[in-house]
Design an enzyme around this catalytic site. Structure first.
Site, PDB file in Angstrom:
ATOM      1  N   GLU A  93       0.781  -1.144   0.025  1.00  0.00           N
ATOM      2  CA  GLU A  93      -0.013   0.107  -0.054  1.00  0.00           C
ATOM      3  C   GLU A  93       0.997   1.277  -0.067  1.00  0.00           C
ATOM      4  O   GLU A  93       1.723   1.171   0.895  1.00  0.00           O
ATOM      5  CB  GLU A  93      -0.959  -0.162   1.326  1.00  0.00           C
ATOM      6  CG  GLU A  93      -1.457   1.178   1.605  1.00  0.00           C
ATOM      7  CD  GLU A  93      -2.416   1.787   0.639  1.00  0.00           C
ATOM      8  OE1 GLU A  93      -3.183   1.238  -0.145  1.00  0.00           O
ATOM      9  OE2 GLU A  93      -2.392   3.044   0.152  1.00  0.00           O
ATOM     10  N   ARG A 128     -16.736   3.219   6.978  1.00  0.00           N
ATOM     11  CA  ARG A 128     -15.666   2.567   6.263  1.00  0.00           C
ATOM     12  C   ARG A 128     -14.450   2.022   7.100  1.00  0.00           C
ATOM     13  O   ARG A 128     -13.876   1.081   6.869  1.00  0.00           O
ATOM     14  CB  ARG A 128     -14.894   3.654   5.142  1.00  0.00           C
ATOM     15  CG  ARG A 128     -16.046   3.731   4.276  1.00  0.00           C
ATOM     16  CD  ARG A 128     -15.461   4.898   3.281  1.00  0.00           C
ATOM     17  NE  ARG A 128     -16.416   4.959   2.056  1.00  0.00           N
ATOM     18  CZ  ARG A 128     -16.328   4.549   0.781  1.00  0.00           C
ATOM     19  NH1 ARG A 128     -15.256   3.949   0.663  1.00  0.00           N
ATOM     20  NH2 ARG A 128     -17.035   4.599  -0.163  1.00  0.00           N
ATOM     21  N   TYR A 136     -28.186   7.830   5.972  1.00  0.00           N
ATOM     22  CA  TYR A 136     -28.168   6.614   6.745  1.00  0.00           C
ATOM     23  C   TYR A 136     -27.574   6.749   8.007  1.00  0.00           C
ATOM     24  O   TYR A 136     -26.647   7.507   8.060  1.00  0.00           O
ATOM     25  CB  TYR A 136     -28.089   5.415   6.234  1.00  0.00           C
ATOM     26  CG  TYR A 136     -26.798   5.186   5.274  1.00  0.00           C
ATOM     27  CD1 TYR A 136     -25.613   4.974   6.053  1.00  0.00           C
ATOM     28  CD2 TYR A 136     -26.783   5.455   3.932  1.00  0.00           C
ATOM     29  CE1 TYR A 136     -24.407   4.964   5.614  1.00  0.00           C
ATOM     30  CE2 TYR A 136     -25.341   5.514   3.385  1.00  0.00           C
ATOM     31  CZ  TYR A 136     -24.349   5.072   4.182  1.00  0.00           C
ATOM     32  OH  TYR A 136     -23.123   5.121   3.465  1.00  0.00           O
ATOM     33  N   ASP A 167     -11.857  -0.767  -8.453  1.00  0.00           N
ATOM     34  CA  ASP A 167     -11.715   0.390  -9.033  1.00  0.00           C
ATOM     35  C   ASP A 167     -10.902   0.414 -10.258  1.00  0.00           C
ATOM     36  O   ASP A 167     -11.055   1.369 -11.135  1.00  0.00           O
ATOM     37  CB  ASP A 167     -11.730   1.665  -7.996  1.00  0.00           C
ATOM     38  CG  ASP A 167     -13.122   2.161  -7.560  1.00  0.00           C
ATOM     39  OD1 ASP A 167     -14.060   1.265  -7.581  1.00  0.00           O
ATOM     40  OD2 ASP A 167     -13.142   3.246  -6.755  1.00  0.00           O
TER      41      ASP A 167
HETATM   42  C1  LIG Z   1     -19.383   9.237  -3.004  1.00  0.00           C
HETATM   43  C2  LIG Z   1     -19.035   7.818  -3.017  1.00  0.00           C
HETATM   44  C3  LIG Z   1     -20.088   6.939  -2.293  1.00  0.00           C
HETATM   45  C4  LIG Z   1     -19.745   5.554  -2.253  1.00  0.00           C
HETATM   46  N1  LIG Z   1     -20.627   4.803  -1.866  1.00  0.00           N
HETATM   47  C5  LIG Z   1     -20.352   3.397  -2.200  1.00  0.00           C
HETATM   48  C6  LIG Z   1     -21.333   2.652  -1.341  1.00  0.00           C
HETATM   49  O1  LIG Z   1     -22.052   3.005  -0.510  1.00  0.00           O
HETATM   50  N2  LIG Z   1     -21.158   1.177  -1.532  1.00  0.00           N
HETATM   51  C7  LIG Z   1     -20.089   0.665  -2.285  1.00  0.00           C
HETATM   52  O2  LIG Z   1     -20.034  -0.710  -2.686  1.00  0.00           O
HETATM   53  N3  LIG Z   1     -19.383   1.639  -2.945  1.00  0.00           N
HETATM   54  C8  LIG Z   1     -19.420   2.800  -2.698  1.00  0.00           C
HETATM   55  N4  LIG Z   1     -18.279   3.809  -3.363  1.00  0.00           N
HETATM   56  C9  LIG Z   1     -17.364   3.299  -4.349  1.00  0.00           C
HETATM   57  C10 LIG Z   1     -16.108   2.813  -3.554  1.00  0.00           C
HETATM   58  O3  LIG Z   1     -15.851   3.734  -2.412  1.00  0.00           O
HETATM   59  C11 LIG Z   1     -15.307   2.194  -4.235  1.00  0.00           C
HETATM   60  O4  LIG Z   1     -15.606   1.649  -5.377  1.00  0.00           O
HETATM   61  C12 LIG Z   1     -14.109   1.400  -3.489  1.00  0.00           C
HETATM   62  O5  LIG Z   1     -13.782   2.013  -2.319  1.00  0.00           O
HETATM   63  C13 LIG Z   1     -13.068   1.009  -4.465  1.00  0.00           C
HETATM   64  O6  LIG Z   1     -12.005   0.103  -3.662  1.00  0.00           O
HETATM   65  P1  LIG Z   1     -10.805  -0.444  -4.301  1.00  0.00           P
HETATM   66  O7  LIG Z   1     -10.125  -1.141  -3.041  1.00  0.00           O
HETATM   67  O8  LIG Z   1     -10.853  -0.962  -5.537  1.00  0.00           O
HETATM   68  O9  LIG Z   1      -9.891   1.136  -4.467  1.00  0.00           O
HETATM   69  P2  LIG Z   1      -9.473   2.005  -3.538  1.00  0.00           P
HETATM   70  O10 LIG Z   1     -10.386   2.225  -2.437  1.00  0.00           O
HETATM   71  O11 LIG Z   1      -9.269   3.491  -4.266  1.00  0.00           O
HETATM   72  O12 LIG Z   1      -8.300   1.559  -2.938  1.00  0.00           O
HETATM   73  C14 LIG Z   1      -7.028   1.501  -3.608  1.00  0.00           C
HETATM   74  C15 LIG Z   1      -5.715   1.527  -2.766  1.00  0.00           C
HETATM   75  O13 LIG Z   1      -4.619   1.580  -3.676  1.00  0.00           O
HETATM   76  C16 LIG Z   1      -3.476   2.372  -3.266  1.00  0.00           C
HETATM   77  N5  LIG Z   1      -2.681   2.700  -4.255  1.00  0.00           N
HETATM   78  C17 LIG Z   1      -2.597   3.336  -5.270  1.00  0.00           C
HETATM   79  N6  LIG Z   1      -1.847   3.292  -6.097  1.00  0.00           N
HETATM   80  C18 LIG Z   1      -1.068   2.329  -5.535  1.00  0.00           C
HETATM   81  C19 LIG Z   1       0.482   2.103  -5.941  1.00  0.00           C
HETATM   82  N7  LIG Z   1       0.824   2.190  -7.034  1.00  0.00           N
HETATM   83  N8  LIG Z   1       0.968   1.133  -5.165  1.00  0.00           N
HETATM   84  C20 LIG Z   1       0.395   0.717  -3.938  1.00  0.00           C
HETATM   85  N9  LIG Z   1      -0.892   1.145  -3.530  1.00  0.00           N
HETATM   86  C21 LIG Z   1      -1.444   1.973  -4.349  1.00  0.00           C
HETATM   87  C22 LIG Z   1      -4.316   3.745  -2.596  1.00  0.00           C
HETATM   88  O14 LIG Z   1      -3.704   4.196  -1.717  1.00  0.00           O
HETATM   89  C23 LIG Z   1      -5.532   2.917  -2.089  1.00  0.00           C
HETATM   90  O15 LIG Z   1      -5.334   2.692  -0.665  1.00  0.00           O
HETATM   91  C24 LIG Z   1     -18.834   5.076  -3.301  1.00  0.00           C
HETATM   92  C25 LIG Z   1     -17.943   6.066  -3.866  1.00  0.00           C
HETATM   93  C26 LIG Z   1     -18.156   7.360  -3.722  1.00  0.00           C
HETATM   94  C27 LIG Z   1     -16.996   8.240  -4.486  1.00  0.00           C
END
Ligand SMILES: Cc1cc2nc3c(=O)[nH]c(=O)nc-3n(C[C@H](O)[C@H](O)[C@H](O)COP(=O)(O)OP(=O)(O)OC[C@H]3O[C@@H](n4cnc5c(N)ncnc54)[C@H](O)[C@@H]3O)c2cc1C
Length: 401
Positions: free
Chosen positions: A34, A108, A222, A303
């Protein structure tokens, strides 16, 4: 005895941590890297739909998650101008029996703690912070991963690399998905705040998820943490694009940026927005869905693979679905390239469908004028049963084992 395969996961978000747990259950050794110096989740809530909690149950994480979560009794949709109820449907036991898993809301940070606790208790998993994955090169022996740290750089060899590194994924940028593969700006901004229950209007204290629809904006709220906090998400259509910070939860917004946008809304919504003193701002992007996000021993997840607009609250849920599918693929197959190809086949269409459906839902939520009038009439004619049946394709998720 042969060593278990070694997986490196870039990113310790919900997606990366859940994937680590799923891969370790399938017998792999996992290193999560991370880039952030410490794992501090943003102060905000997240909705976990049944398609996500079903996977958490499969991974043995649901019981712990539900200890920190709440199950709202209903989703209630109201019109912003006068507070009239447009529709509602149950989210409690009826939803759980229909979709086979609960609908939950959780802070979260609490979800992250559940995942980190499990990682810490699993000898096959290590989580390292302050380690940025800067690149990779595949060879016959595996994947060589370049890592940057505050005190220099190093390289590690792994059998596979999972890019769970979010919207602006470094791994994705090196997969050769084409020049047009860029985040797409939605023209919308999410504003998020937490209000202590004792500062929130009484109308916001119910154990339900409230969705308010207004012209070019909507509001969701909520309760969290035994009802001690009210989580608010307001999404507006405006020009607050901010590329540089687009994947950070750290851009602050002022009360005066948000409150005036809700001046003409019903007093219950207006008063709740006014009670929030500290906002975070999040410019909203997605990407055009792709059918390929794997290259031999490297694959994307969450994402990084399929960022989506939050109109179905599904981004993290889809990342959790990915993690479940990845674990299942490695339980079925020991060959790494075949398992990753199987994972991609299981996930790409489904996640792409949710990206597109989320865009469509955004257009419906933010209608104004005669279109909004027609939408409201339709919604008011729908029974709770019909509202739920429209979500079966999303929530009634039964992956192939
Ligand atoms: C306003 C809003 C509300 C939302 N509400 C919901 C909800 O109610 N329910 C739901 O299911 N989803 C919701 N989402 C979507 C959800 O927040 C994201 O889809 C989810 O957090 C994605 O998780 P992830 O682990 O794929 O990516 P991220 O949470 O973006 O995690 C990526 C991680 O990778 C790290 N990183 C980046 N680049 C590197 C690198 N090169 N090397 C090492 N580490 C790196 C970052 O620091 C981060 O910790 C919401 C989004 C928004 C914007």
């Amino acid at each position: 005895m042969a060593q278990p395969p070694h997986a490196v996961i870039a990113g310790a978000g919900v997606g990366g941590l859940t994937a680590a747990i799923a891969l370790a259950r399938a017998g792999l050794r996992v290193s999560v890297l991370e880039r952030a110096p410490e794992l501090a989740e943003a102060g905000a809530g997240i909705q976990l739909a049944p398609n996500a909690t079903g996977v958490l149950a499969e991974l043995g994480l649901l019981e712990r998650t539900m200890q920190a979560a709440l199950t709202p009794e209903h989703l209630r949709i109201r019109r912003a101008s006068d507070g009239i109820e447009l529709a509602h449907f149950p989210l409690g036991v009826i939803a759980e029996s229909r979709w086979g898993a609960p609908y939950a809301v959780i802070h979260r940070a609490d979800l992250q703690n559940v995942l980190l606790e499990r990682c810490a208790a699993t000898p096959m998993i290590t989580v390292e912070t302050g380690a940025t994955v800067a690149g990779f090169a595949e060879s016959a022996q595996g994947v060589e991963i370049a890592i940057k740290q505050h005190d220099g750089a190093r390289r590690v060899m792994a059998d596979l690399l999972i890019g769970a590194d979010g919207l602006r994924s470094t791994i994705r940028a090196r997969l050769g998905l084409g020049l047009g593969d860029e985040p797409v700006w939605s023209g919308r901004t999410a504003w998020r705040a937490l209000v202590p229950a004792n500062k929130a209007p009484a109308s916001a204290l119910k154990l339900e998820t409230s969705l308010w629809l207004g012209p070019k904006a909507h509001l969701v709220h909520y309760p969290l943490r035994h009802g001690e906090l009210i989580n608010i998400v307001a999404i507006t259509q405006d020009g607050w694009r901010d590329d540089a910070a687009a994947d950070l939860w750290s851009i602050s917004g002022k009360s005066t940026d948000v409150s005036p946008r809700f001046n003409r809304w019903h007093r219950d919504a207006r008063n709740l927005v006014a009670a929030a003193k500290a906002w975070k701002r999040w410019p909203l992007f997605d990407r055009q869905p792709v059918r390929r996000w794997t290259l031999d021993r490297v694959a994307l997840l969450g994402d990084a693979a399929h960022p989506m607009l939050p109109f179905f609250a599904q981004g993290a849920a889809q990342a959790i679905e990915d993690a479940g599918a990845l674990g299942r693929a490695f339980t079925r197959m020991s060959d790494i390239k075949s398992a990753l190809a199987d994972y991609e086949r299981a996930r790409a269409k489904r996640a792409g469908d949710v990206v597109i459906a989320s865009r469509r839902q955004g257009a419906i939520y933010h209608m104004s004028g005669p279109m909004a009038f027609a939408r409201d009439l339709t919604m008011r004619s729908l029974s709770p049963h019909l509202m739920m049946s429209r979500l079966d394709w999303l929530y009634d998720y039964k992956p192939k084992r």
